[in-house]
Scaffold this motif. Structure first.
Motif, PDB file in Angstrom:
ATOM      1  N   PHE A 108       0.433 -11.081   9.699  1.00 15.59           N
ATOM      2  CA  PHE A 108      -0.160 -10.646   8.445  1.00 15.59           C
ATOM      3  C   PHE A 108       0.198  -9.203   8.107  1.00 15.59           C
ATOM      4  CE2 PHE A 108      -3.445 -13.973   9.601  1.00 15.59           C
ATOM      5  CZ  PHE A 108      -2.929 -14.907   8.724  1.00 15.59           C
ATOM      6  N   LEU A 109       0.288  -8.339   9.103  1.00 19.41           N
ATOM      7  CA  LEU A 109       0.608  -6.945   8.815  1.00 19.41           C
ATOM      8  C   LEU A 109       2.075  -6.802   8.395  1.00 19.41           C
ATOM      9  CD1 LEU A 109      -0.595  -4.166   8.665  1.00 19.41           C
ATOM     10  CD2 LEU A 109      -0.087  -3.822  11.078  1.00 19.41           C
ATOM     11  N   ILE A 110       2.968  -7.498   9.086  1.00 23.19           N
ATOM     12  CA  ILE A 110       4.389  -7.465   8.690  1.00 23.19           C
ATOM     13  C   ILE A 110       4.574  -8.137   7.336  1.00 23.19           C
ATOM     14  CG2 ILE A 110       6.699  -8.285   9.268  1.00 23.19           C
ATOM     15  CD1 ILE A 110       5.954  -7.954  12.221  1.00 23.19           C
ATOM     16  N   GLY A 111       3.876  -9.245   7.118  1.00 19.23           N
ATOM     17  CA  GLY A 111       3.956  -9.919   5.821  1.00 19.23           C
ATOM     18  C   GLY A 111       3.424  -9.063   4.696  1.00 19.23           C
ATOM     19  N   GLY A 112       2.345  -8.303   4.967  1.00 20.64           N
ATOM     20  CA  GLY A 112       1.825  -7.398   3.946  1.00 20.64           C
ATOM     21  C   GLY A 112       2.797  -6.278   3.637  1.00 20.64           C
ATOM     22  N   GLY A 113       3.525  -5.816   4.649  1.00 20.12           N
ATOM     23  CA  GLY A 113       4.521  -4.771   4.419  1.00 20.12           C
ATOM     24  C   GLY A 113       5.645  -5.218   3.521  1.00 20.12           C
ATOM     25  N   LEU A 114       5.846  -6.532   3.439  1.00 22.83           N
ATOM     26  CA  LEU A 114       6.897  -7.059   2.587  1.00 22.83           C
ATOM     27  C   LEU A 114       6.640  -6.737   1.114  1.00 22.83           C
ATOM     28  CD1 LEU A 114       9.351  -8.719   3.608  1.00 22.83           C
ATOM     29  CD2 LEU A 114       8.301 -10.717   2.563  1.00 22.83           C
ATOM     30  N   ILE A 115       5.396  -6.410   0.781  1.00 27.97           N
ATOM     31  CA  ILE A 115       5.071  -6.008  -0.595  1.00 27.97           C
ATOM     32  C   ILE A 115       5.909  -4.813  -1.011  1.00 27.97           C
ATOM     33  CG2 ILE A 115       3.252  -5.087  -2.090  1.00 27.97           C
ATOM     34  CD1 ILE A 115       1.249  -6.663  -0.398  1.00 27.97           C
ATOM     35  N   TRP A 116       6.071  -3.847  -0.094  1.00 27.79           N
ATOM     36  CA  TRP A 116       6.848  -2.652  -0.418  1.00 27.79           C
ATOM     37  C   TRP A 116       8.334  -2.964  -0.509  1.00 27.79           C
ATOM     38  CZ3 TRP A 116       4.643   1.010  -2.727  1.00 27.79           C
ATOM     39  CH2 TRP A 116       3.356   1.414  -2.412  1.00 27.79           C
ATOM     40  N   ASN A 117       8.822  -3.880   0.320  1.00 22.95           N
ATOM     41  CA  ASN A 117      10.227  -4.277   0.209  1.00 22.95           C
ATOM     42  C   ASN A 117      10.512  -4.891  -1.150  1.00 22.95           C
ATOM     43  OD1 ASN A 117       9.474  -4.867   3.389  1.00 22.95           O
ATOM     44  ND2 ASN A 117      11.499  -3.953   3.134  1.00 22.95           N
ATOM     45  N   VAL A 118       9.606  -5.739  -1.614  1.00 23.35           N
ATOM     46  CA  VAL A 118       9.771  -6.352  -2.937  1.00 23.35           C
ATOM     47  C   VAL A 118       9.669  -5.292  -4.031  1.00 23.35           C
ATOM     48  CG1 VAL A 118       8.767  -8.004  -4.571  1.00 23.35           C
ATOM     49  CG2 VAL A 118       8.917  -8.586  -2.143  1.00 23.35           C
ATOM     50  N   ILE A 148      20.782  -9.373  -2.828  1.00 22.42           N
ATOM     51  CA  ILE A 148      20.338  -9.722  -1.472  1.00 22.42           C
ATOM     52  C   ILE A 148      20.531  -8.541  -0.530  1.00 22.42           C
ATOM     53  CG2 ILE A 148      20.807 -11.207   0.516  1.00 22.42           C
ATOM     54  CD1 ILE A 148      21.592 -13.393  -1.505  1.00 22.42           C
ATOM     55  N   PHE A 149      21.703  -7.916  -0.604  1.00 23.33           N
ATOM     56  CA  PHE A 149      21.967  -6.783   0.282  1.00 23.33           C
ATOM     57  C   PHE A 149      21.019  -5.622  -0.015  1.00 23.33           C
ATOM     58  CE2 PHE A 149      24.002  -2.868   1.588  1.00 23.33           C
ATOM     59  CZ  PHE A 149      24.373  -3.165   2.894  1.00 23.33           C
ATOM     60  N   LEU A 150      20.742  -5.379  -1.300  1.00 27.94           N
ATOM     61  CA  LEU A 150      19.823  -4.301  -1.651  1.00 27.94           C
ATOM     62  C   LEU A 150      18.434  -4.575  -1.086  1.00 27.94           C
ATOM     63  CD1 LEU A 150      19.239  -1.704  -3.330  1.00 27.94           C
ATOM     64  CD2 LEU A 150      18.539  -3.233  -5.174  1.00 27.94           C
ATOM     65  N   THR A 151      17.991  -5.824  -1.163  1.00 30.09           N
ATOM     66  CA  THR A 151      16.689  -6.177  -0.608  1.00 30.09           C
ATOM     67  C   THR A 151      16.649  -5.918   0.892  1.00 30.09           C
ATOM     68  OG1 THR A 151      16.434  -7.885  -2.307  1.00 30.09           O
ATOM     69  CG2 THR A 151      14.992  -8.022  -0.396  1.00 30.09           C
ATOM     70  N   HIS A 152      17.717  -6.267   1.592  1.00 32.13           N
ATOM     71  CA  HIS A 152      17.782  -5.982   3.020  1.00 32.13           C
ATOM     72  C   HIS A 152      17.810  -4.479   3.286  1.00 32.13           C
ATOM     73  CE1 HIS A 152      19.746 -10.191   3.809  1.00 32.13           C
ATOM     74  NE2 HIS A 152      18.499 -10.263   3.394  1.00 32.13           N
ATOM     75  N   SER A 153      18.421  -3.723   2.382  1.00 29.22           N
ATOM     76  CA  SER A 153      18.543  -2.274   2.568  1.00 29.22           C
ATOM     77  C   SER A 153      17.218  -1.544   2.418  1.00 29.22           C
ATOM     78  CB  SER A 153      19.547  -1.697   1.561  1.00 29.22           C
ATOM     79  OG  SER A 153      20.827  -2.252   1.748  1.00 29.22           O
ATOM     80  N   THR A 154      16.208  -2.204   1.859  1.00 23.20           N
ATOM     81  CA  THR A 154      14.906  -1.546   1.717  1.00 23.20           C
ATOM     82  C   THR A 154      14.290  -1.234   3.072  1.00 23.20           C
ATOM     83  OG1 THR A 154      13.799  -3.707   1.531  1.00 23.20           O
ATOM     84  CG2 THR A 154      14.480  -2.630  -0.513  1.00 23.20           C
ATOM     85  N   THR A 155      14.770  -1.870   4.133  1.00 28.24           N
ATOM     86  CA  THR A 155      14.252  -1.563   5.468  1.00 28.24           C
ATOM     87  C   THR A 155      14.662  -0.171   5.935  1.00 28.24           C
ATOM     88  OG1 THR A 155      16.183  -2.618   6.494  1.00 28.24           O
ATOM     89  CG2 THR A 155      14.246  -3.986   6.157  1.00 28.24           C
TER      90      THR A 155
END
Length: 283
Positions: A38-48, A197-204
């Motif tokens: 849940f914590l990692i999934g919640g962090g995905l909000i910022w990636n999006v 897709i690459f930009l989305t991965h680059s958000t990390t």
């Protein structure tokens, strides 16, 4: 030991700040699988958030840069070409560190940076945050890569389409809006999907670089690294974040696939280009 329901209530939205969940992150032996999910999934909000904002702004800027690069006017094409070369020629990770240094370290040293519309000083604190400064870096990077894709598409537009537009009496903006822009999008869209897709991965890389995570509010990979540091086990958190990004990639392919069918709706089905995910290993 917390239940999954308790983990969900405490950490599902914890990435947005302490006001949206538990005050402290789980530690040591208290960490459960549900906490990590849940914590990692919640962090995905910022990636999006980073990906969507960078794609929307970068798309508009990329069209402008591509048109300037394609122009026969050297005062437009050369600066656009230099911009594309610089941001495509330097690693994204270095760009994050460079801009954070420009936004923070130089003003702290008493060196103000005039940009015309804004002067970077020690008080321009918004630029030091990942939500603003990180987005600027992503926007500039995707603008350069997308512009190069669009330039290639502009060069590939069939001359017959342009001649037909001239025969109909189209000129200037009308020709660009009715013929050039749709053709450019149609030709560049499969490659632009890979850029998204690459930009989305680059958000990390946003929080992996110098941009700070305020109140431990970070994206998915930030929390994955946190759990690895706490549990000394990389075989749970990292596969979880990888699975989330695979699902996010599938969602992007699906959405861009719908747009691709829309752009090519005038073609027979056998002639419509299909989207193929081609990961970029070196950028």
């Amino acid at each position: 030991m917390r239940s999954c329901a308790e983990s969900f209530s405490e950490y599902a939205l914890r990435a947005l700040g302490r006001d949206y969940g538990a005050n402290l992150l789980p530690r040591g032996l208290d960490i459960t699988l549900c906490d990590q999910l849940f914590l990692i999934g919640g962090g995905l909000i910022w990636n999006v958030y980073f990906a969507c904002l960078a794609l929307v702004i970068g798309f508009g800027l990329a069209v402008v840069v591509a048109v300037a690069r394609f122009s026969e006017n050297p005062f437009l094409s050369r600066p656009a070409g230099a911009f594309i070369f610089i941001f495509r020629g330097s690693p994204l990770f270095i760009q994050f560190f460079f801009f954070y240094s420009a936004f923070v370290l130089l003003p702290r040293a008493g060196i103000d940076i005039p940009l015309g519309f804004l002067t970077l000083t020690v008080n321009t604190s918004a630029l030091t945050t990942a939500q603003v400064g990180g987005v600027i870096v992503l926007v500039l990077n995707t603008t350069a890569y997308s512009a190069e894709l669009f330039v290639g598409a502009l060069r590939a537009i069939p001359k017959g389409d342009l001649e037909a537009a001239d025969a109909y009496g189209m000129s200037g903006f009308t020709k660009f809006r009715r013929v050039v822009f749709p053709s450019m999008l149609r030709l560049a869209w499969p490659s632009y999907t890979n850029e998204a897709i690459f930009l989305t991965h680059s958000t990390t890389l946003v929080f992996l670089s110098a941009f700070p995570a305020r109140q431990q509010s970070g994206e998915a990979f930030y929390y994955a690294r946190y759990f690895v540091d706490q549990t000394f086990n990389p075989f749970v958190a990292y596969p979880i974040v990888a699975a989330y990004f695979i699902l996010l990639t599938l969602a992007i392919i699906g959405l861009f696939g719908l747009a691709n069918r829309r752009l090519n709706r005038h073609l027979p089905k056998v002639q419509r280009p299909r989207l193929r995910f081609r990961p970029t290993y070196i950028r």
